[in-house]
Design an enzyme around this catalytic site. Sequence first.
Site, PDB file in Angstrom:
ATOM      1  N   THR A   1      72.213  42.602 -50.875  1.00 29.74           N
ATOM      2  CA  THR A   1      72.080  42.622 -52.479  1.00 29.74           C
ATOM      3  C   THR A   1      70.526  42.468 -52.701  1.00 29.74           C
ATOM      4  OG1 THR A   1      74.027  41.980 -53.396  1.00 29.74           O
ATOM      5  CG2 THR A   1      72.432  42.372 -54.794  1.00 29.74           C
ATOM      6  N   ARG A   2      70.066  41.600 -51.777  1.00 33.40           N
ATOM      7  CA  ARG A   2      68.659  41.186 -51.684  1.00 33.40           C
ATOM      8  C   ARG A   2      67.499  41.945 -51.395  1.00 33.40           C
ATOM      9  NH1 ARG A   2      68.120  34.497 -51.520  1.00 33.40           N
ATOM     10  NH2 ARG A   2      70.009  33.663 -52.605  1.00 33.40           N
TER      11      ARG A   2
ATOM     12  N   CYS B   1      69.852  20.784 -51.319  1.00 31.18           N
ATOM     13  CA  CYS B   1      69.577  21.551 -50.014  1.00 31.18           C
ATOM     14  C   CYS B   1      68.271  22.793 -51.062  1.00 31.18           C
ATOM     15  CB  CYS B   1      70.685  22.596 -49.790  1.00 31.18           C
ATOM     16  SG  CYS B   1      71.728  23.676 -51.145  1.00 31.18           S
TER      17      CYS B   1
ATOM     18  N   ARG C   1      84.385  32.011 -45.981  1.00 30.35           N
ATOM     19  CA  ARG C   1      84.053  32.823 -47.616  1.00 30.35           C
ATOM     20  C   ARG C   1      84.326  34.215 -47.459  1.00 30.35           C
ATOM     21  NH1 ARG C   1      78.760  31.497 -48.245  1.00 30.35           N
ATOM     22  NH2 ARG C   1      78.251  32.511 -50.202  1.00 30.35           N
TER      23      ARG C   1
ATOM     24  N   LYS D   1      73.311  24.693 -43.672  1.00 28.43           N
ATOM     25  CA  LYS D   1      72.266  24.990 -44.488  1.00 28.43           C
ATOM     26  C   LYS D   1      72.926  24.603 -45.735  1.00 28.43           C
ATOM     27  CE  LYS D   1      71.201  29.579 -45.698  1.00 28.43           C
ATOM     28  NZ  LYS D   1      71.408  30.068 -47.082  1.00 28.43           N
ATOM     29  N   ASP D   2      74.098  25.528 -46.027  1.00 29.80           N
ATOM     30  CA  ASP D   2      74.565  25.071 -47.003  1.00 29.80           C
ATOM     31  C   ASP D   2      75.511  23.780 -47.694  1.00 29.80           C
ATOM     32  OD1 ASP D   2      74.164  27.160 -48.221  1.00 29.80           O
ATOM     33  OD2 ASP D   2      75.991  28.521 -46.909  1.00 29.80           O
TER      34      ASP D   2
END
Length: 293
Positions: free
Chosen positions: A147-148, A235, A7, A76-77
Amino acid sequence: MIRLGTRRSALATAQSTLVANELRALGHEVELVLITTTGDVNRAPVEQIGGTGIFVSALRDALLADEIDIAVHSLKDLPTAPVDGLVLGAIPLREDPRDVLIARDGLTLGELPRGSVIGTGAARRVAQIDALGLGVECTGVRGNVDTRISLVTDGKVDAVIVARAGVSRLGRLSEVTETLDPIQMLPAPGQGALAIECRADNTEVLAALAHLEDPATRAAVTAERQLLATLEAGCTAPVGALAEVVEGEDGPELWLRGALGQDDGVRRLSANGPVDDPVSLGKALANELLERT
């Protein structure tokens, strides 16, 4: 040349670069191939745009089309259902699987005043935070780690909860105000681990990836993902799990903890079993959780 699909996000490319460098150290040439996934371009809540798989389907399509040789995922994805023609060629040594709090003024979770707003888009985290009875409010957020964190620094929320592994791989651990104990917050199944996927018939790549495998990590995440699969949850469901290889009375054994969010709270159970049979352990604990609901 090994074509490594990743990604485009900063975290994904950092993770993929780690894998690429390990392969290069073994003498392989590696090229990173950047691929955009649905989860990267659509900022709607995960459950509204497909849930499990939104970060991996484009990578898997590229693998099956022979456009890349391997794909690096955050485990986890990855959906628990297998894909014909693809295998997990290696699961490297896991990073710290725990969640972390990044809060204003250096506050810990217990120090946040009642009414504070915590940003998290994970139902698993919301369920476990609510169960603690701290009087804080959770609000859904999407976006990468940068961003978070900016939501906190910009004063839009009082804190965010994110995976420690991602913060570590981005070199931002200094901004963490608390690493959450699994007693408070069990992580997502597979959190902190990477999955390196490839075509099942690519024997040369499989041989190269064998050097990156960590058997203890694979055993642990296999138990966690089997628990998730047995609960028939994706998930985005309120399921937490963490397995560890520990020293038992008769040698190494696998210890698995699971949490399942319910309308009336969170059910938590644990079980142990042999390291070489993580699937049975995951199934057994999931079934016990279901019986207690």
